[in-house]
Design an enzyme around this catalytic site. Sequence first.
Site, PDB file in Angstrom:
ATOM      1  N   ASP A 172      -2.925  -1.344  10.338  1.00 57.07           N
ATOM      2  CA  ASP A 172      -2.991  -1.365   9.198  1.00 57.07           C
ATOM      3  C   ASP A 172      -3.480  -2.759   8.505  1.00 57.07           C
ATOM      4  O   ASP A 172      -4.087  -2.623   7.255  1.00 57.07           O
ATOM      5  CB  ASP A 172      -1.674  -1.337   8.273  1.00 57.07           C
ATOM      6  CG  ASP A 172      -1.020   0.127   8.344  1.00 57.07           C
ATOM      7  OD1 ASP A 172      -1.511   0.998   8.526  1.00 57.07           O
ATOM      8  OD2 ASP A 172       0.158   0.260   7.937  1.00 57.07           O
ATOM      9  N   LEU A 192       5.328   0.145   3.388  1.00 53.65           N
ATOM     10  CA  LEU A 192       4.378  -0.342   2.313  1.00 53.65           C
ATOM     11  C   LEU A 192       3.410  -1.421   2.959  1.00 53.65           C
ATOM     12  O   LEU A 192       2.754  -1.838   2.049  1.00 53.65           O
ATOM     13  CB  LEU A 192       5.475  -1.100   1.427  1.00 53.65           C
ATOM     14  CG  LEU A 192       6.421  -0.142   0.558  1.00 53.65           C
ATOM     15  CD1 LEU A 192       7.289  -0.985  -0.249  1.00 53.65           C
ATOM     16  CD2 LEU A 192       5.565   0.793  -0.351  1.00 53.65           C
ATOM     17  N   LYS A 232       0.930  -1.206   0.134  1.00 53.10           N
ATOM     18  CA  LYS A 232      -0.137  -0.222   0.048  1.00 53.10           C
ATOM     19  C   LYS A 232       0.960   1.204  -0.087  1.00 53.10           C
ATOM     20  O   LYS A 232       1.958   1.141   0.490  1.00 53.10           O
ATOM     21  CB  LYS A 232      -0.864   0.098   1.267  1.00 53.10           C
ATOM     22  CG  LYS A 232      -0.396   0.022   2.622  1.00 53.10           C
ATOM     23  CD  LYS A 232       0.019   1.337   3.150  1.00 53.10           C
ATOM     24  CE  LYS A 232       0.929   1.033   4.473  1.00 53.10           C
ATOM     25  NZ  LYS A 232       1.707   2.485   5.077  1.00 53.10           N
ATOM     26  N   GLY A 247       3.972  -4.281   4.340  1.00 55.88           N
ATOM     27  CA  GLY A 247       4.291  -5.695   4.041  1.00 55.88           C
ATOM     28  C   GLY A 247       3.939  -6.645   5.231  1.00 55.88           C
ATOM     29  O   GLY A 247       3.028  -7.694   4.722  1.00 55.88           O
ATOM     30  N   GLY A 248       4.450  -6.501   6.285  1.00 50.96           N
ATOM     31  CA  GLY A 248       3.853  -7.425   7.205  1.00 50.96           C
ATOM     32  C   GLY A 248       2.384  -7.337   7.623  1.00 50.96           C
ATOM     33  O   GLY A 248       1.856  -8.675   7.774  1.00 50.96           O
TER      34      GLY A 248
END
Length: 289
Positions: free
Chosen positions: A139, A102, A13, A104-105
């Site tokens: 997130d 971004l 994202k 990722g996790g």
Amino acid sequence: MPASLFDCPAPAKLNLFLHVTGRRADGYHLLQTVFQLVDRSDALDFTVRDDGIVRRTNDIPGVPADTDLVVRAARLLQAAAGKPELGADIAVRKQLPMGGGLGGGSSDAATTLMALNHLWQTGLTRAQLMALGLQLGADVPFFVFGGNAFAQGVGEDLLPLKTADCWFVVIEPGVSVPTAIIFSSQELTRDTKLVKITDFPEAHNLLYGDFGKNDLEVVAAKQFPPVAEAIKWLKTFGNARMTGSGACVFCAFEHEHQADEVLKQMPSKWIAWKAKAMQEHPLAHLTKS
């Protein structure tokens, strides 16, 4: 019951803007942001087990399996669904950098919730999976949500948003920025004026105009000079800014060839790539509303 799912994407994202508007009594920061999905992803493989064991099958440097959000997400779903007999072998192929802003996790965790909800046939709704995701990180609910969104609260209050179809150039400046360092900084302002979704009806303005900013960018750029350098370089081509709490920096372009031209000029000291804007999460179809 299906036995496996392979090559499940966990997309990155970008935060098209990120305003810090306050702080709750529990220390969590109140935010307003627009989350944009792009087509660069980690990839995960899932194989169902019938012995209740949840196991990550590959090593990820710096991420012990038991603390990995992927493993935690699977165990959380296992408990919430009352399916202690079901387990999974999970392989995670990382492409997104850690400490890059971004998501990722968080995206890996969301993909785990959506894929195993399908494989285990637990029948949880999207809203239920989002509530589980919030226990893992602010997130995660966005990635379960299924599409781009205007987010408020700590990031869990989401409204769907149609964004521009475009291309992004993203620079990885070569540093990992710990989120906690940025949010705990004395230099971080926490009083940006609230906006409404009607304040930015044209997604075009978010990308190429001057609407909004990333309140975390000033702090990260000061503490991590490579971030500042990447922003300065990319700003010569457009409205560049940092995503999340850093370190990655991005700029939007209307056409793919424009992104290609920028990449041709990219200094070799940075990892950089192009990504296409997406309107929907590739796994959105797996989850019922």
